[in-house]
Design a protein around this motif. Structure first.
Motif, mmCIF file in Angstrom:
data_model
loop_
_atom_site.group_PDB
_atom_site.id
_atom_site.type_symbol
_atom_site.label_atom_id
_atom_site.label_comp_id
_atom_site.label_asym_id
_atom_site.label_seq_id
_atom_site.Cartn_x
_atom_site.Cartn_y
_atom_site.Cartn_z
ATOM 1 N N LEU A 289 0.809 -1.216 0.000
ATOM 2 C CA LEU A 289 0.000 0.000 0.000
ATOM 3 C C LEU A 289 0.838 1.260 0.000
ATOM 4 O O LEU A 289 0.304 2.374 -0.062
ATOM 5 C CB LEU A 289 -0.941 -0.002 1.212
ATOM 6 C CG LEU A 289 -1.935 -1.161 1.287
ATOM 7 C CD1 LEU A 289 -2.830 -0.999 2.503
ATOM 8 C CD2 LEU A 289 -2.763 -1.265 0.017
ATOM 9 N N LEU A 290 2.163 1.116 0.084
ATOM 10 C CA LEU A 290 3.022 2.299 0.153
ATOM 11 C C LEU A 290 3.414 2.813 -1.221
ATOM 12 O O LEU A 290 3.917 3.931 -1.356
ATOM 13 C CB LEU A 290 4.294 1.978 0.957
ATOM 14 C CG LEU A 290 4.076 1.550 2.415
ATOM 15 C CD1 LEU A 290 5.416 1.239 3.071
ATOM 16 C CD2 LEU A 290 3.335 2.631 3.177
ATOM 17 N N GLY A 291 3.191 2.021 -2.251
ATOM 18 C CA GLY A 291 3.610 2.412 -3.589
ATOM 19 C C GLY A 291 2.578 3.254 -4.308
ATOM 20 O O GLY A 291 1.545 3.645 -3.768
ATOM 21 N N THR A 292 2.868 3.562 -5.553
ATOM 22 C CA THR A 292 1.938 4.276 -6.428
ATOM 23 C C THR A 292 1.619 3.389 -7.625
ATOM 24 O O THR A 292 2.344 2.442 -7.929
ATOM 25 C CB THR A 292 2.537 5.601 -6.924
ATOM 26 O OG1 THR A 292 3.747 5.322 -7.658
ATOM 27 C CG2 THR A 292 2.856 6.530 -5.764
ATOM 28 N N ALA A 293 0.538 3.701 -8.292
ATOM 29 C CA ALA A 293 0.133 2.909 -9.457
ATOM 30 C C ALA A 293 -0.462 3.816 -10.521
ATOM 31 O O ALA A 293 -1.145 4.796 -10.216
ATOM 32 C CB ALA A 293 -0.891 1.851 -9.052
ATOM 33 N N GLY A 294 -0.180 3.489 -11.756
ATOM 34 C CA GLY A 294 -0.775 4.188 -12.889
ATOM 35 C C GLY A 294 -1.636 3.232 -13.693
ATOM 36 O O GLY A 294 -1.584 2.020 -13.483
ATOM 37 N N PRO A 295 -2.403 3.759 -14.642
ATOM 38 C CA PRO A 295 -3.342 2.910 -15.380
ATOM 39 C C PRO A 295 -2.771 2.314 -16.655
ATOM 40 O O PRO A 295 -3.526 1.907 -17.540
ATOM 41 C CB PRO A 295 -4.464 3.893 -15.711
ATOM 42 C CG PRO A 295 -3.753 5.201 -15.905
ATOM 43 C CD PRO A 295 -2.615 5.189 -14.904
ATOM 44 N N ASP A 296 -1.440 2.237 -16.774
ATOM 45 C CA ASP A 296 -0.822 1.827 -18.039
ATOM 46 C C ASP A 296 -1.322 0.471 -18.541
ATOM 47 O O ASP A 296 -1.758 0.330 -19.685
ATOM 48 C CB ASP A 296 0.702 1.793 -17.887
ATOM 49 C CG ASP A 296 1.262 3.117 -17.398
ATOM 50 O OD1 ASP A 296 1.825 3.850 -18.220
ATOM 51 O OD2 ASP A 296 1.121 3.412 -16.194
ATOM 52 N N THR A 297 -1.212 -0.553 -17.676
ATOM 53 C CA THR A 297 -1.634 -1.897 -18.079
ATOM 54 C C THR A 297 -3.116 -1.919 -18.422
ATOM 55 O O THR A 297 -3.539 -2.493 -19.438
ATOM 56 C CB THR A 297 -1.336 -2.903 -16.949
ATOM 57 O OG1 THR A 297 0.075 -2.961 -16.735
ATOM 58 C CG2 THR A 297 -1.847 -4.285 -17.307
ATOM 59 N N PHE A 298 -3.915 -1.285 -17.579
ATOM 60 C CA PHE A 298 -5.366 -1.240 -17.783
ATOM 61 C C PHE A 298 -5.718 -0.592 -19.118
ATOM 62 O O PHE A 298 -6.524 -1.122 -19.900
ATOM 63 C CB PHE A 298 -5.989 -0.460 -16.630
ATOM 64 C CG PHE A 298 -7.473 -0.235 -16.743
ATOM 65 C CD1 PHE A 298 -8.368 -1.217 -16.373
ATOM 66 C CD2 PHE A 298 -7.971 0.974 -17.199
ATOM 67 C CE1 PHE A 298 -9.736 -1.012 -16.457
ATOM 68 C CE2 PHE A 298 -9.333 1.201 -17.291
ATOM 69 C CZ PHE A 298 -10.219 0.200 -16.918
ATOM 70 N N VAL A 299 -5.104 0.557 -19.422
ATOM 71 C CA VAL A 299 -5.412 1.274 -20.668
ATOM 72 C C VAL A 299 -4.955 0.478 -21.876
ATOM 73 O O VAL A 299 -5.661 0.395 -22.898
ATOM 74 C CB VAL A 299 -4.775 2.681 -20.648
ATOM 75 C CG1 VAL A 299 -4.896 3.345 -22.016
ATOM 76 C CG2 VAL A 299 -5.451 3.547 -19.594
ATOM 77 N N ASN A 300 -3.771 -0.136 -21.803
ATOM 78 C CA ASN A 300 -3.306 -0.964 -22.913
ATOM 79 C C ASN A 300 -4.277 -2.114 -23.196
ATOM 80 O O ASN A 300 -4.656 -2.362 -24.343
ATOM 81 C CB ASN A 300 -1.914 -1.533 -22.597
ATOM 82 C CG ASN A 300 -0.794 -0.591 -22.982
ATOM 83 O OD1 ASN A 300 -0.766 -0.071 -24.091
ATOM 84 N ND2 ASN A 300 0.126 -0.377 -22.069
ATOM 85 N N ASP A 301 -4.665 -2.825 -22.145
ATOM 86 C CA ASP A 301 -5.566 -3.960 -22.320
ATOM 87 C C ASP A 301 -6.932 -3.506 -22.825
ATOM 88 O O ASP A 301 -7.522 -4.114 -23.735
ATOM 89 C CB ASP A 301 -5.738 -4.709 -20.996
ATOM 90 C CG ASP A 301 -4.475 -5.441 -20.567
ATOM 91 O OD1 ASP A 301 -3.544 -5.548 -21.393
ATOM 92 O OD2 ASP A 301 -4.415 -5.895 -19.414
ATOM 93 N N LEU A 302 -7.442 -2.438 -22.246
ATOM 94 C CA LEU A 302 -8.750 -1.933 -22.641
ATOM 95 C C LEU A 302 -8.746 -1.498 -24.100
ATOM 96 O O LEU A 302 -9.661 -1.833 -24.873
ATOM 97 C CB LEU A 302 -9.141 -0.759 -21.740
ATOM 98 C CG LEU A 302 -10.488 -0.099 -22.015
ATOM 99 C CD1 LEU A 302 -11.629 -1.079 -21.778
ATOM 100 C CD2 LEU A 302 -10.662 1.137 -21.117
ATOM 101 N N ALA A 303 -7.709 -0.775 -24.501
ATOM 102 C CA ALA A 303 -7.634 -0.288 -25.875
ATOM 103 C C ALA A 303 -7.575 -1.426 -26.881
ATOM 104 O O ALA A 303 -8.243 -1.401 -27.920
ATOM 105 C CB ALA A 303 -6.413 0.616 -26.036
#
Length: 298
Positions: free
Chosen positions: A240-254
């Motif tokens: 829970l201490l890290g950060t996350a971006g939507p890169d994987t999600f956006v790639n898969d969704l696209a």
């Protein structure tokens, strides 16, 4: 489902992020000014209708959006309005600062309405948006349902709103709550199109932010965030201490959207949980070189 190839990821992902929209509150004018050089001119920026902000604050934020070369989309929360007079006061004020081209009509958080409008449909059905020269009305979509509203009611409301707006000759955009899992989103899009609703869909995507913060928003809005789903999204709930971006999600969704052309016009709406600047910088960098979340973390 066959995983998309990297080649199909890149072109489709860039296209999906090309015309993103953003969201800010009435208190975020300093953050907007900080991020304005990174945000493409003409970007749609939604201005929320929070209970702890007054009408002048929301109007000032919409004016700041317009003054800096972006397109304001002020939220109008049905159940937070105490009267038609208050609604007209808000619309008049937005018109005076050139912020009435597009609005977002939403029911709002209160369980009981403060005035005559119990739902976004109640606002739309009055015809008041036409009266004030609104061109486009955004309405809410919930791919993973709503914690307080039965799913059949959500579909009934969506169909009623879309139908009323079409009859009134107003453009319609469906703006969705954010999610972490592509599967329910894709199923929901197919259901929307299967009901004959051809409006543009803007899918809510959380911008880069702290993992703990993202999960907090997910719990608040009833979004599925179990271990398997968030791992698929690109991060682990054990850190829970890290950060996350939507890169994987956006790639898969696209890639999956590109394989299903019957989905119609689909774009993304970035929720700036990590701030307008960080979110806008992510979008700028992603459009140049789409990456997976693992690559982003290296």
């Amino acid at each position: 489902m066959t995983p998309p190839t990297p080649a199909s990821d890149t072109a489709a992902a860039r296209a999906l992020v090309e015309d993103f929209s953003l969201e800010m509150t009435g208190k975020d004018i300093p953050a907007l000014l900080e991020a304005r050089a990174v945000i493409p001119q003409g970007t749609k920026i939604n201005v929320t209708f929070l209970g702890n902000e007054d009408l002048p604050m929301r109007v000032a934020a919409a004016k700041a959006v317009r003054d800096n070369g972006f397109l304001p989309v002020p939220h109008i929360s049905a159940r937070r309005l105490s009267s038609e007079t208050e609604l007209r006061e808000f619309l008049n004020a937005l018109g005076e600062v050139g912020a009435l081209d597009s609005v977002f009509a939403v029911g709002g958080d209160p369980s009981e309405p403060l005035g005559p409008y119990a739902s976004a449909y109640d606002l739309i059905a009055t015809g008041i948006f036409q009266e004030y020269g609104v061109r486009e009305v955004n309405i809410a979509g919930y791919p993973e349902g709503h914690p307080d509203i039965p799913t059949p009611d959500l579909w009934d409301q969506l169909e009623m709103k879309a139908s009323s707006l079409k009859l009134q000759g107003l453009e319609t955009t469906i703006l969705t709550q954010f999610g972490f899992d592509t599967d329910p989103i894709l199923t929901w899009i197919q259901d929307v199109r299967g009901r004959g609703i051809d409006a543009t869909i803007r899918l809510g995507v959380p911008g880069p932010a702290g993992i703990k913060r993202l999960l907090g928003f997910a719990r608040r809005f009833g979004i599925g965030a179990n271990t398997a789903i968030v791992k698929k999204y690109g991060f682990s709930i054990t850190n829970l201490l890290g950060t996350a971006g939507p890169d994987t999600f956006v790639n898969d969704l696209a890639a999956e959207l590109a394989a299903q052309p019957a989905t119609g016009s689909v774009k993304i709406h970035l929720y700036a949980f990590g701030g307008l600047l960080a979110t806008s910088e992510w979008a700028r960098e992603f459009k140049v070189a789409p990456r997976t979340s693992k690559e982003s973390a290296q």
